[in-house]
Design a protein around this motif. Sequence first.
Motif, PDB file in Angstrom:
ATOM      1  N   ILE A   6      11.474   2.462   8.038  1.00  0.00           N
ATOM      2  CA  ILE A   6      12.446   3.495   7.709  1.00  0.00           C
ATOM      3  C   ILE A   6      11.980   4.117   6.399  1.00  0.00           C
ATOM      4  CG2 ILE A   6      13.996   1.837   6.565  1.00  0.00           C
ATOM      5  CD1 ILE A   6      16.315   3.728   7.345  1.00  0.00           C
ATOM      6  N   GLY A   7      11.918   5.428   6.364  1.00  0.00           N
ATOM      7  CA  GLY A   7      11.520   6.157   5.164  1.00  0.00           C
ATOM      8  C   GLY A   7      12.760   6.749   4.511  1.00  0.00           C
ATOM      9  N   ILE A   8      12.968   6.411   3.245  1.00  0.00           N
ATOM     10  CA  ILE A   8      14.148   6.890   2.527  1.00  0.00           C
ATOM     11  C   ILE A   8      13.700   7.802   1.388  1.00  0.00           C
ATOM     12  CG2 ILE A   8      16.221   6.238   1.251  1.00  0.00           C
ATOM     13  CD1 ILE A   8      15.998   3.464   2.607  1.00  0.00           C
ATOM     14  N   PRO A   9      14.031   9.095   1.495  1.00  0.00           N
ATOM     15  CA  PRO A   9      13.641  10.020   0.426  1.00  0.00           C
ATOM     16  C   PRO A   9      14.468   9.794  -0.839  1.00  0.00           C
ATOM     17  CG  PRO A   9      14.527  11.223   2.337  1.00  0.00           C
ATOM     18  CD  PRO A   9      14.692   9.760   2.596  1.00  0.00           C
ATOM     19  N   THR A  10      13.824   9.976  -1.970  1.00  0.00           N
ATOM     20  CA  THR A  10      14.496   9.866  -3.260  1.00  0.00           C
ATOM     21  C   THR A  10      13.824  10.817  -4.240  1.00  0.00           C
ATOM     22  OG1 THR A  10      15.170   8.365  -5.041  1.00  0.00           O
ATOM     23  CG2 THR A  10      13.024   7.947  -4.034  1.00  0.00           C
ATOM     24  N   ARG A  13      12.082   7.613  -9.577  1.00  0.00           N
ATOM     25  CA  ARG A  13      10.914   6.730  -9.555  1.00  0.00           C
ATOM     26  C   ARG A  13      11.357   5.383  -8.972  1.00  0.00           C
ATOM     27  NH1 ARG A  13       6.579   8.702 -12.128  1.00  0.00           N
ATOM     28  NH2 ARG A  13       5.621   6.664 -12.272  1.00  0.00           N
ATOM     29  N   PHE A  14      10.396   4.618  -8.425  1.00  0.00           N
ATOM     30  CA  PHE A  14      10.713   3.317  -7.850  1.00  0.00           C
ATOM     31  C   PHE A  14       9.565   2.361  -8.100  1.00  0.00           C
ATOM     32  CE2 PHE A  14       9.469   6.412  -4.610  1.00  0.00           C
ATOM     33  CZ  PHE A  14       8.260   5.884  -4.175  1.00  0.00           C
ATOM     34  N   GLU A  15       9.858   1.075  -7.970  1.00  0.00           N
ATOM     35  CA  GLU A  15       8.867   0.032  -8.209  1.00  0.00           C
ATOM     36  C   GLU A  15       7.765   0.089  -7.160  1.00  0.00           C
ATOM     37  OE1 GLU A  15       8.734  -4.821  -8.343  1.00  0.00           O
ATOM     38  OE2 GLU A  15      10.607  -3.799  -8.885  1.00  0.00           O
ATOM     39  N   GLY A  16       6.534  -0.125  -7.580  1.00  0.00           N
ATOM     40  CA  GLY A  16       5.406  -0.193  -6.655  1.00  0.00           C
ATOM     41  C   GLY A  16       4.968   1.154  -6.118  1.00  0.00           C
ATOM     42  N   GLU A  17       5.124   2.208  -6.899  1.00  0.00           N
ATOM     43  CA  GLU A  17       4.781   3.555  -6.436  1.00  0.00           C
ATOM     44  C   GLU A  17       3.300   3.675  -6.063  1.00  0.00           C
ATOM     45  OE1 GLU A  17       6.016   6.295  -9.486  1.00  0.00           O
ATOM     46  OE2 GLU A  17       8.013   6.417  -8.618  1.00  0.00           O
ATOM     47  N   MET A  25       2.908  13.386  -1.958  1.00  0.00           N
ATOM     48  CA  MET A  25       4.086  12.528  -2.014  1.00  0.00           C
ATOM     49  C   MET A  25       3.724  11.173  -2.616  1.00  0.00           C
ATOM     50  SD  MET A  25       4.418  11.644   2.078  1.00  0.00           S
ATOM     51  CE  MET A  25       5.861  10.640   1.943  1.00  0.00           C
ATOM     52  N   THR A  26       4.752  10.426  -2.993  1.00  0.00           N
ATOM     53  CA  THR A  26       4.615   9.076  -3.525  1.00  0.00           C
ATOM     54  C   THR A  26       5.450   8.166  -2.636  1.00  0.00           C
ATOM     55  OG1 THR A  26       4.335   9.934  -5.759  1.00  0.00           O
ATOM     56  CG2 THR A  26       5.040   7.649  -5.565  1.00  0.00           C
ATOM     57  N   VAL A  27       4.906   7.001  -2.279  1.00  0.00           N
ATOM     58  CA  VAL A  27       5.606   6.078  -1.382  1.00  0.00           C
ATOM     59  C   VAL A  27       5.567   4.659  -1.935  1.00  0.00           C
ATOM     60  CG1 VAL A  27       5.064   7.447   0.671  1.00  0.00           C
ATOM     61  CG2 VAL A  27       3.544   5.579   0.011  1.00  0.00           C
ATOM     62  N   SER A  28       6.411   3.813  -1.376  1.00  0.00           N
ATOM     63  CA  SER A  28       6.315   2.374  -1.621  1.00  0.00           C
ATOM     64  C   SER A  28       5.696   1.751  -0.373  1.00  0.00           C
ATOM     65  CB  SER A  28       7.703   1.772  -1.893  1.00  0.00           C
ATOM     66  OG  SER A  28       8.531   1.869  -0.751  1.00  0.00           O
ATOM     67  N   ASP A  29       5.263   0.511  -0.497  1.00  0.00           N
ATOM     68  CA  ASP A  29       4.653  -0.195   0.622  1.00  0.00           C
ATOM     69  C   ASP A  29       5.743  -0.747   1.537  1.00  0.00           C
ATOM     70  OD1 ASP A  29       3.210  -1.771   2.371  1.00  0.00           O
ATOM     71  OD2 ASP A  29       2.430  -3.132   0.831  1.00  0.00           O
ATOM     72  N   HIS A  30       5.836  -0.216   2.753  1.00  0.00           N
ATOM     73  CA  HIS A  30       6.885  -0.679   3.681  1.00  0.00           C
ATOM     74  C   HIS A  30       6.627  -2.091   4.201  1.00  0.00           C
ATOM     75  CE1 HIS A  30       3.927   0.791   6.604  1.00  0.00           C
ATOM     76  NE2 HIS A  30       4.520   0.024   7.485  1.00  0.00           N
ATOM     77  N   GLY A  36      10.767  -3.238   6.643  1.00  0.00           N
ATOM     78  CA  GLY A  36      10.011  -2.000   6.727  1.00  0.00           C
ATOM     79  C   GLY A  36      10.647  -0.851   5.969  1.00  0.00           C
ATOM     80  N   ILE A  37      11.272  -1.131   4.829  1.00  0.00           N
ATOM     81  CA  ILE A  37      11.885  -0.072   4.023  1.00  0.00           C
ATOM     82  C   ILE A  37      10.819   0.549   3.133  1.00  0.00           C
ATOM     83  CG2 ILE A  37      13.586   0.451   2.237  1.00  0.00           C
ATOM     84  CD1 ILE A  37      15.172  -2.002   3.363  1.00  0.00           C
ATOM     85  N   GLN A  38      10.711   1.865   3.214  1.00  0.00           N
ATOM     86  CA  GLN A  38       9.737   2.603   2.409  1.00  0.00           C
ATOM     87  C   GLN A  38      10.457   3.715   1.645  1.00  0.00           C
ATOM     88  OE1 GLN A  38       6.957   5.577   4.170  1.00  0.00           O
ATOM     89  NE2 GLN A  38       5.366   4.206   3.382  1.00  0.00           N
ATOM     90  N   TRP A  39      10.343   3.692   0.334  1.00  0.00           N
ATOM     91  CA  TRP A  39      10.872   4.774  -0.487  1.00  0.00           C
ATOM     92  C   TRP A  39       9.840   5.883  -0.532  1.00  0.00           C
ATOM     93  CZ3 TRP A  39      15.796   4.942  -1.714  1.00  0.00           C
ATOM     94  CH2 TRP A  39      16.513   3.743  -1.698  1.00  0.00           C
ATOM     95  N   GLN A  40      10.302   7.130  -0.548  1.00  0.00           N
ATOM     96  CA  GLN A  40       9.408   8.286  -0.551  1.00  0.00           C
ATOM     97  C   GLN A  40       9.917   9.335  -1.523  1.00  0.00           C
ATOM     98  OE1 GLN A  40       9.845   9.235   3.604  1.00  0.00           O
ATOM     99  NE2 GLN A  40       8.050   8.030   4.126  1.00  0.00           N
ATOM    100  N   ARG A  41       9.021   9.789  -2.384  1.00  0.00           N
ATOM    101  CA  ARG A  41       9.348  10.892  -3.283  1.00  0.00           C
ATOM    102  C   ARG A  41       8.365  12.024  -2.999  1.00  0.00           C
ATOM    103  NH1 ARG A  41       8.733   8.642  -7.875  1.00  0.00           N
ATOM    104  NH2 ARG A  41       6.874   9.709  -8.568  1.00  0.00           N
ATOM    105  N   TYR A  42       8.896  13.145  -2.591  1.00  0.00           N
ATOM    106  CA  TYR A  42       8.056  14.301  -2.259  1.00  0.00           C
ATOM    107  C   TYR A  42       7.802  15.133  -3.497  1.00  0.00           C
ATOM    108  CZ  TYR A  42       8.920  12.945   2.519  1.00  0.00           C
ATOM    109  OH  TYR A  42       8.962  12.236   3.680  1.00  0.00           O
ATOM    110  N   TRP A  43       6.548  15.549  -3.667  1.00  0.00           N
ATOM    111  CA  TRP A  43       6.180  16.358  -4.816  1.00  0.00           C
ATOM    112  C   TRP A  43       6.734  17.769  -4.643  1.00  0.00           C
ATOM    113  CZ3 TRP A  43       0.355  14.797  -5.678  1.00  0.00           C
ATOM    114  CH2 TRP A  43       0.289  13.410  -5.836  1.00  0.00           C
TER     115      TRP A  43
END
Length: 105
Positions: A6-10, A13-17, A25-30, A36-43
């Motif tokens: 699951i990709g969650i946009p934010t 900033r988040f841990e493990g960018e 974009m910037t993601v976390s390791d799902h 399988g939670i993945q944080w995503q920050r779009y540039w």
Amino acid sequence: MKYNHIGIPTKERFEGEIDLPKLKMTVSDHKNNDFGIQWQRYWENAPYPDLVKTVPHIAFEVDDLDKALKDQKVIISPNSPSKGLIVAFIEVNGAPVELMCYEKL
């Protein structure tokens, strides 16, 4: 289909960018959690639909991407974010869904 993440946009900033300049974009390791939670920050200049940049998506692995896309509303055409992987996004009931197809070795 098989659940992948699951990709969650934010916008925060988040841990493990992990920066992905090619994808803007910037993601976390799902894979760093059992769900399988993945944080995503779009540039700022990320070329994706607002729906994908603002609404969480579920990603599924499929065996045949062309078949899975048939009769679907495609919002991001098939593309290869990394070697051996082709992805596309569809819209289902107002939500983004990512379909992923790994190359068979």
